[in-house]
Design an enzyme around this catalytic site. Structure first.
Site, short mmCIF file in Angstrom:
data_model
loop_
_atom_site.label_atom_id
_atom_site.label_comp_id
_atom_site.label_asym_id
_atom_site.label_seq_id
_atom_site.Cartn_x
_atom_site.Cartn_y
_atom_site.Cartn_z
N LYS A 168 36.12 -79.87 48.95
CA LYS A 168 35.47 -81.11 49.40
C LYS A 168 36.37 -82.32 49.25
CE LYS A 168 31.97 -80.87 46.51
NZ LYS A 168 32.29 -79.61 45.84
N ASN B 26 31.12 -88.50 45.96
CA ASN B 26 31.36 -87.69 44.77
C ASN B 26 32.84 -87.63 44.40
OD1 ASN B 26 30.16 -85.73 42.81
ND2 ASN B 26 31.53 -84.29 43.83
N HIS C 45 27.44 -74.21 39.55
CA HIS C 45 26.38 -75.04 38.96
C HIS C 45 25.12 -74.24 38.62
CE1 HIS C 45 28.77 -78.55 39.71
NE2 HIS C 45 28.75 -78.39 41.01
#
Length: 450
Positions: free
Chosen positions: A119, A142, A188
């Site tokens: 990302k 982010n 996560h």
């Protein structure tokens, strides 16, 4: 007058994003309370906010206070199941995430990038292309600069935002013009009960997109393509395994862009970024600018000029015939797989940190084939040692500095030492960047044996 004027807004989380949210609401005349689980004296950077009248709810979250608020604005690190936040939702209080609040204020079209890995690099590449094209582009999310900071400027041509699953949990109307889903692998699972919940959070990126918008998808990721089947927006794919009839492909030497009967070729040998995963990142980054009319040669120049992110497979030094790499940003198993795949054996791997609950099995073959020594640190060390027992030599270190010294003693000339933790940093460090900085300092302090 702002819609927030006179409203009691509680900002939950006093990190970089939370402080930005507090300033945003103050500027719009809101009555702001900043809530954090830490003690007030342990939170930095709040003196200016206090001087402007911000109140504080520290050492926990006051459920009654939140239930009486007009709005609860949450930072990405705050889960919706935090009892006080869940209580506010049950009481009918709007609970919104930072990207939702920011996007409502932004008029410029958005290119939003999500996925498990790649990302940040892809976001930076898109930003580099737009800036080379003389477009005023905000690049953040982010990645580092919170999206809320983009609201301080009304003159953006484009918003380029890295978007995490955490950020997508609390959206309502968030809608990018281009949504990129790079890949989906386990991550996560310390926050989500299962992989399906993690994937569902990622897919919210496309929730409000329409046929006027474009989804950019990894054709080689079966889970991505399966999840994207029902999307209402246009779909443009990229593939690092083949050339596509329509989309961005790779023939082993050139990236090949085919769209509406035209073809452009880009020689991968010209990239400063190395590795097949970076070919994928480059392909994904090129698509939106090319569709918007950016000249292909200009876009490619921007991509080729980018040398990479800090703490992502950065060569720290060569010492006594051993090359040292900082990959502190490798915070999940899929990322470590890609990093190891690009190196030749033998590798001394330093791994560990705060366990995310994922499956370490995808690393097993690489451990057997490439890793001569595995040095484990942090809370995940027990679980990782159990997962890799018998595949390679395993040692334990109490600190990262100790791990560096052990790697120096163990690794013979011709070998490589790689810090690629496969875990978050929050058991021992404030961030992956701090972890990487500590590693680099320790490596630079090593003395040659002559």
């Amino acid at each position: 007058m702002s819609a927030y004027a006179g409203k009691h807004v509680i900002v939950v989380g006093a990190g970089c994003t939370g402080l930005g949210l507090a300033r945003f609401f103050l500027d719009r005349g809101a009555d702001v309370t900043l809530s954090d689980s830490r003690r007030r004296e342990d939170i930095g950077g709040v003196e200016e906010l206090a001087a402007r009248g911000v109140r504080f709810d520290c050492g926990g979250h006051d459920a009654a206070l939140m239930a009486a608020a007009d709005l609860v604005a949450i930072s990405p690190g705050i889960a919706l199941d935090v009892p006080a936040v869940a209580g506010a939702m049950a009481a009918g209080v709007p609970v919104l995430g930072e990207i939702e609040i920011a996007a409502r204020e932004l008029a410029a079209p958005m290119i939003a990038i999500t996925g498990t890995n790649g990302k940040s690099t892809t976001t930076c590449l898109v930003g580099e292309i737009l800036q080379r094209w003389n477009r005023r582009a905000f690049v953040g999310g982010n990645l580092g600069t919170p999206l809320i900071e983009a609201t301080r400027n009304r003159d953006w041509d484009w918003i380029v935002a890295e978007i995490s699953s955490f950020q997508l949990e609390a959206i309502e109307t968030f809608r990018p013009r281009y949504g990129l889903l790079l890949n989906l692998t386990e991550d996560h699972l310390d926050r989500y009960p299962d992989m399906a919940s993690y994937v569902a959070a990622k897919l919210r990126l496309f929730e409000n997109m329409t046929a006027a918008d474009v989804a950019i998808l990894n054709a080689d990721d079966a889970l991505v393509m399966r999840c994207a089947e029902a999307l209402p927006c246009r779909k443009i794919c990229f593939s690092s395994s083949r050339v596509l009839q329509q989309g961005m492909g790779f023939d082993g030497q050139d990236i090949v862009w085919r769209f509406d009967g035209g073809e452009q070729r880009f020689a991968v040998s010209q990239l400063r970024l190395k590795g097949l995963h970076n070919v994928e990142n480059a392909m994904a980054a090129l698509i939106a600018p090319l569709l918007e009319g950016c000249p292909a040669d200009l876009a490619w120049q921007a991509v080729c000029g980018f040398s990479g992110l800090d703490h992502r497979m950065v060569r720290v030094r060569e010492l006594d015939g051993v090359t040292w790499y900082d990959d502190s940003k490798g915070t999940n198993v899929g990322s470590v797989v890609k990093s190891l795949a690009g190196l030749e054996a033998p590798v001394t791997l330093i791994a560990g940190g705060k366990d995310k609950g994922g499956d370490y099995a995808p690393l097993a073959q690489l451990m057997r084939d490439k890793v001569a020594h595995l040095i484990l640190i942090g809370q995940a060390a027990d679980r990782m040692q159990q997962a890799f027992s018998g595949l390679t030599g395993i040692l334990r270190a109490a600190t990262l500095e100790e791990a560096v010294q052990m790697a120096f003693d163990l690794t013979a000339p011709g070998g490589t030492v790689l810090l690629s933790p496969g875990c978050s940093s929050f058991d021992m460090f404030r961030s992956y960047a701090e972890r990487g900085a500590v590693f680099c300092r320790a490596v630079q302090a090593l003395q040659s044996r002559g």
